[in-house]
Design a protein around this motif. Structure first.
Motif, PDB file in Angstrom:
ATOM      1  N   ALA A 130      -8.834 -12.618  38.335  1.00  0.00           N
ATOM      2  CA  ALA A 130      -7.775 -12.346  37.357  1.00  0.00           C
ATOM      3  C   ALA A 130      -8.234 -11.190  36.485  1.00  0.00           C
ATOM      4  N   ASP A 131      -7.297 -10.361  36.048  1.00  0.00           N
ATOM      5  CA  ASP A 131      -7.652  -9.152  35.311  1.00  0.00           C
ATOM      6  C   ASP A 131      -7.998  -9.413  33.840  1.00  0.00           C
ATOM      7  N   ALA A 132      -7.665 -10.613  33.348  1.00  0.00           N
ATOM      8  CA  ALA A 132      -7.953 -10.929  31.948  1.00  0.00           C
ATOM      9  C   ALA A 132      -8.305 -12.408  31.819  1.00  0.00           C
ATOM     10  N   VAL A 133      -9.026 -12.731  30.764  1.00  0.00           N
ATOM     11  CA  VAL A 133      -9.374 -14.118  30.506  1.00  0.00           C
ATOM     12  C   VAL A 133      -8.161 -14.802  29.885  1.00  0.00           C
ATOM     13  N   LYS A 134      -7.642 -15.807  30.558  1.00  0.00           N
ATOM     14  CA  LYS A 134      -6.494 -16.561  30.071  1.00  0.00           C
ATOM     15  C   LYS A 134      -6.799 -18.045  30.164  1.00  0.00           C
ATOM     16  N   SER A 135      -6.187 -18.820  29.297  1.00  0.00           N
ATOM     17  CA  SER A 135      -6.411 -20.257  29.303  1.00  0.00           C
ATOM     18  C   SER A 135      -5.887 -20.878  30.606  1.00  0.00           C
ATOM     19  N   ILE A 136      -6.696 -21.745  31.184  1.00  0.00           N
ATOM     20  CA  ILE A 136      -6.242 -22.521  32.347  1.00  0.00           C
ATOM     21  C   ILE A 136      -6.174 -24.015  31.990  1.00  0.00           C
ATOM     22  N   GLU A 137      -5.994 -24.289  30.695  1.00  0.00           N
ATOM     23  CA  GLU A 137      -5.944 -25.680  30.260  1.00  0.00           C
ATOM     24  C   GLU A 137      -4.853 -26.440  30.976  1.00  0.00           C
ATOM     25  N   GLY A 138      -3.769 -25.743  31.311  1.00  0.00           N
ATOM     26  CA  GLY A 138      -2.679 -26.422  32.029  1.00  0.00           C
ATOM     27  C   GLY A 138      -3.059 -26.888  33.415  1.00  0.00           C
ATOM     28  N   GLY A 187     -14.538  -5.144  56.323  1.00  0.00           N
ATOM     29  CA  GLY A 187     -13.784  -4.409  55.312  1.00  0.00           C
ATOM     30  C   GLY A 187     -13.387  -5.268  54.118  1.00  0.00           C
ATOM     31  N   GLU A 188     -12.277  -4.903  53.500  1.00  0.00           N
ATOM     32  CA  GLU A 188     -11.815  -5.573  52.280  1.00  0.00           C
ATOM     33  C   GLU A 188     -10.314  -5.801  52.357  1.00  0.00           C
ATOM     34  N   ARG A 189      -9.871  -6.990  51.920  1.00  0.00           N
ATOM     35  CA  ARG A 189      -8.445  -7.334  51.914  1.00  0.00           C
ATOM     36  C   ARG A 189      -8.130  -8.136  50.659  1.00  0.00           C
ATOM     37  N   THR A 190      -6.914  -7.956  50.150  1.00  0.00           N
ATOM     38  CA  THR A 190      -6.491  -8.636  48.922  1.00  0.00           C
ATOM     39  C   THR A 190      -5.081  -9.184  49.091  1.00  0.00           C
ATOM     40  N   ALA A 191      -4.835 -10.375  48.539  1.00  0.00           N
ATOM     41  CA  ALA A 191      -3.497 -10.977  48.549  1.00  0.00           C
ATOM     42  C   ALA A 191      -3.284 -11.707  47.224  1.00  0.00           C
ATOM     43  N   ASP A 192      -2.078 -11.632  46.689  1.00  0.00           N
ATOM     44  CA  ASP A 192      -1.743 -12.354  45.459  1.00  0.00           C
ATOM     45  C   ASP A 192      -1.386 -13.800  45.789  1.00  0.00           C
ATOM     46  N   THR A 193      -1.895 -14.735  44.990  1.00  0.00           N
ATOM     47  CA  THR A 193      -1.602 -16.158  45.161  1.00  0.00           C
ATOM     48  C   THR A 193      -1.190 -16.741  43.812  1.00  0.00           C
ATOM     49  N   ALA A 194      -0.807 -18.008  43.837  1.00  0.00           N
ATOM     50  CA  ALA A 194      -0.410 -18.689  42.597  1.00  0.00           C
ATOM     51  C   ALA A 194      -1.585 -18.837  41.643  1.00  0.00           C
ATOM     52  N   PHE A 195      -2.804 -18.738  42.142  1.00  0.00           N
ATOM     53  CA  PHE A 195      -3.994 -18.949  41.317  1.00  0.00           C
ATOM     54  C   PHE A 195      -4.706 -17.641  40.978  1.00  0.00           C
ATOM     55  N   GLY A 196      -4.113 -16.535  41.321  1.00  0.00           N
ATOM     56  CA  GLY A 196      -4.749 -15.259  41.049  1.00  0.00           C
ATOM     57  C   GLY A 196      -4.841 -14.416  42.313  1.00  0.00           C
ATOM     58  N   ARG A 197      -5.550 -13.346  42.199  1.00  0.00           N
ATOM     59  CA  ARG A 197      -5.718 -12.428  43.310  1.00  0.00           C
ATOM     60  C   ARG A 197      -6.861 -12.917  44.207  1.00  0.00           C
ATOM     61  N   ALA A 198      -6.549 -13.142  45.487  1.00  0.00           N
ATOM     62  CA  ALA A 198      -7.577 -13.559  46.451  1.00  0.00           C
ATOM     63  C   ALA A 198      -8.089 -12.316  47.173  1.00  0.00           C
ATOM     64  N   THR A 199      -9.378 -12.095  47.093  1.00  0.00           N
ATOM     65  CA  THR A 199      -9.970 -10.893  47.680  1.00  0.00           C
ATOM     66  C   THR A 199     -11.087 -11.265  48.645  1.00  0.00           C
ATOM     67  N   LEU A 200     -11.073 -10.631  49.801  1.00  0.00           N
ATOM     68  CA  LEU A 200     -12.142 -10.794  50.779  1.00  0.00           C
ATOM     69  C   LEU A 200     -12.919  -9.496  50.862  1.00  0.00           C
ATOM     70  N   ARG A 201     -14.209  -9.588  50.613  1.00  0.00           N
ATOM     71  CA  ARG A 201     -15.106  -8.437  50.744  1.00  0.00           C
ATOM     72  C   ARG A 201     -16.215  -8.792  51.738  1.00  0.00           C
ATOM     73  N   HIS A 202     -16.910  -7.796  52.195  1.00  0.00           N
ATOM     74  CA  HIS A 202     -18.078  -8.019  53.048  1.00  0.00           C
ATOM     75  C   HIS A 202     -19.265  -7.259  52.468  1.00  0.00           C
ATOM     76  N   ARG A 203     -20.402  -7.916  52.463  1.00  0.00           N
ATOM     77  CA  ARG A 203     -21.616  -7.335  51.911  1.00  0.00           C
ATOM     78  C   ARG A 203     -22.698  -7.297  52.987  1.00  0.00           C
ATOM     79  N   PRO A 204     -23.533  -6.276  52.969  1.00  0.00           N
ATOM     80  CA  PRO A 204     -24.601  -6.179  53.962  1.00  0.00           C
ATOM     81  C   PRO A 204     -25.677  -7.233  53.735  1.00  0.00           C
TER      82      PRO A 204
END
Length: 471
Positions: free
Chosen positions: A457-465, A104-121
């Motif tokens: 992430a839903d948008a392109v944002k700078s990760i220069e930091g 299946g599919e699962r999602t969790a929010d982290t400090a680095f963005g949304r972590a998503t687990l999917r499965h593909r055939p």
């Protein structure tokens, strides 16, 4: 064109005949599966659930017809084939639950963005079916594969092509898209042609020797997922059990059900030396004498039927005789049964205590007894095999079970129940020569799809930091 003929092992009557698929026809089937894969894998999962639900309905509607076909092709008693059709229908709901839980599919929010687990055939799955459960066992691969989004090329056992054809008819009634499910009939050459094609998964139930061949064949193709369930030389240990008659029932049902043609049947009975072990053997002999082996349509209904063929019966009797020639003592002689076809054999029991015999499964109603002095020796004897599918302990002492379950090496381990018992909503499979650590049943979802882990992430944002050491 080679003709494939399936016969009733109890009578020799032809049950089904038809042409074997040629190498070109096998290649075409794989090509259809390959072409259908992108669309099938990309469809909403509910579409695939709806499709296997339609298949389930077709199985239910045709259950009596398919159960009778399995009895005719394999010789199994109607009580068994009716149960097999029930298991095939139940596998659909179990597989849907398993996919949600295992993949299946699962999602969790982290400090680095949304972590998503999917499965593909994986892609195109080749399924090779066995003869002993010609519907239930391949069905246990096909349904999870279709749910995951794989397309399937199915070669039934050459001993049970009618069952495979009826399964294909039910899948056709489910209105799957063209190429999602493909049937190829044939024997060894057809199977070899299928494995020479660019497949992505092989799902197989059968012998340890065949499994070893497949591992070698695909050693340089790690992308091909191998799901192998390969039988076993299974031990049943009886220790500190006072009710000899009750114990005998568990032993008989472990060793002789389905005429010994279950991969989880007990092949080795490990008993204590002395009076307790003697009493158990006496009770087993008395119960075996009451078992009926007859054609599936006999009245009253038999306990079990023939082996799959007269050839298989001859090979099994030869294997048993080799053990006797090696020094094993005959406790109950096995033989062909008077008045019935040469595929019928009676149960046989030998005592191989202190004798070195081959560590091989005999797919027949034969049981080898070993007597030992203490419980540690019983566990050691149980583990004295290169296989590791099923094992069992019969005992009145829960402390024995605590030690047994921690020390025995097998994938299915039962306590005070036959070794052949297995729940459809639990994993089923073994280790060593019994398989490759991809247990089927509930865990089939694991090998029908691969995990994909993402940071999003839903948008392109700078990760220069996040970039250290900048000037």
């Amino acid at each position: 064109m080679t003709q494939l003929i399936s016969t009733n092992p109890a009578t020799g009557d032809t049950v089904w005949d038809g042409p074997e698929a040629t190498a070109a026809e096998v290649a075409a089937a794989v090509g259809r599966a390959r072409a259908a894969f992108p669309d099938w894998g990309d469809r909403p999962r509910q579409d695939r659930i709806d499709a296997v639900k339609r298949y389930q309905a077709a199985l239910k509607a045709r259950a009596p017809e398919i159960a009778l076909a399995i009895s005719r092709e394999t010789g199994k008693a109607p009580w068994e084939t009716t149960a097999e059709l029930g298991a095939m229908q139940g596998k659909v709901d179990i597989s849907i639950r398993a996919y949600d839980e295992r993949t299946g599919e699962r999602t969790a929010d982290t400090a680095f963005g949304r972590a998503t687990l999917r499965h593909r055939p994986h892609g195109v799955a080749a399924v090779l079916g066995p003869f002993n459960f010609p519907g239930h066992l391949p069905n246990g691969h096909i349904v999870p594969a279709l749910l995951a989004g794989d397309t399937v090329v199915f070669k039934p056992s050459e001993e049970a092509p009618l069952t495979g054809q009826l399964m294909a008819d039910c899948l056709a009634e489910a209105d799957l898209p063209e190429g999602v499910f493909n049937l190829v009939q044939g024997g060894r050459d057809t199977g070899a042609a299928l494995l020479d094609q660019p497949i992505d998964a092989l799902m197989f139930t059968g012998s340890g020797a065949a499994g070893a061949h497949f591992r070698r064949k695909f050693a340089d193709d790690p992308h091909v997922i191998l799901a192998l369930e390969l039988g076993g030389n299974n031990p049943l240990v009886v220790w500190d059990a006072a009710d000899a008659e009750a114990v005998a029932g568990i032993i008989v049902q472990s060793a002789f059900i389905t005429t010994g043609q279950r991969c989880s049947c007990a092949r080795r009975l490990i008993l204590p030396q002395g009076a307790q072990g003697d009493a158990i053997l006496e009770a087993v002999m008395a119960l075996v004498a009451r078992l009926t082996f007859a054609p599936h349509d006999s009245d009253p209904e038999p306990y079990a039927g023939p082996l799959i063929s007269a050839r298989a019966a001859g090979q099994a009797l030869d294997a048993l005789q080799r053990r006797v020639d090696a020094g094993a003592r005959v406790l109950l002689p096995a033989s062909r049964i008077d008045g019935l076809s040469d595929a019928f054999v009676s149960p046989g029991i030998i005592d191989a205590t202190g004798i070195e015999i081959e560590d091989e499964e005999i797919f027949a109603p034969f049981l080898t007894v070993t007597r030992v002095a203490d419980f540690d020796a019983a566990i050691q004897a149980g583990n004295a095999t290169r296989y590791g599918l099923s094992a069992g302990l019969v005992s009145d002492d829960p402390a024995n079970w605590d030690r047994f379950i921690r020390r025995i090496r097998a994938g299915v381990v039962n306590f005070n129940r036959p070794t052949t018992g297995a729940a459809g909503d639990m994993p089923f499979g073994g280790l060593g020569a019994s398989g490759n650590h991809r247990p089927s049943a509930y865990y089939a979802a694991d090998y029908c799809a691969y995990p994909v882990a993402s940071f999003e992430a839903d948008a392109v944002k700078s990760i220069e930091g996040e970039i250290r050491g900048l000037r």
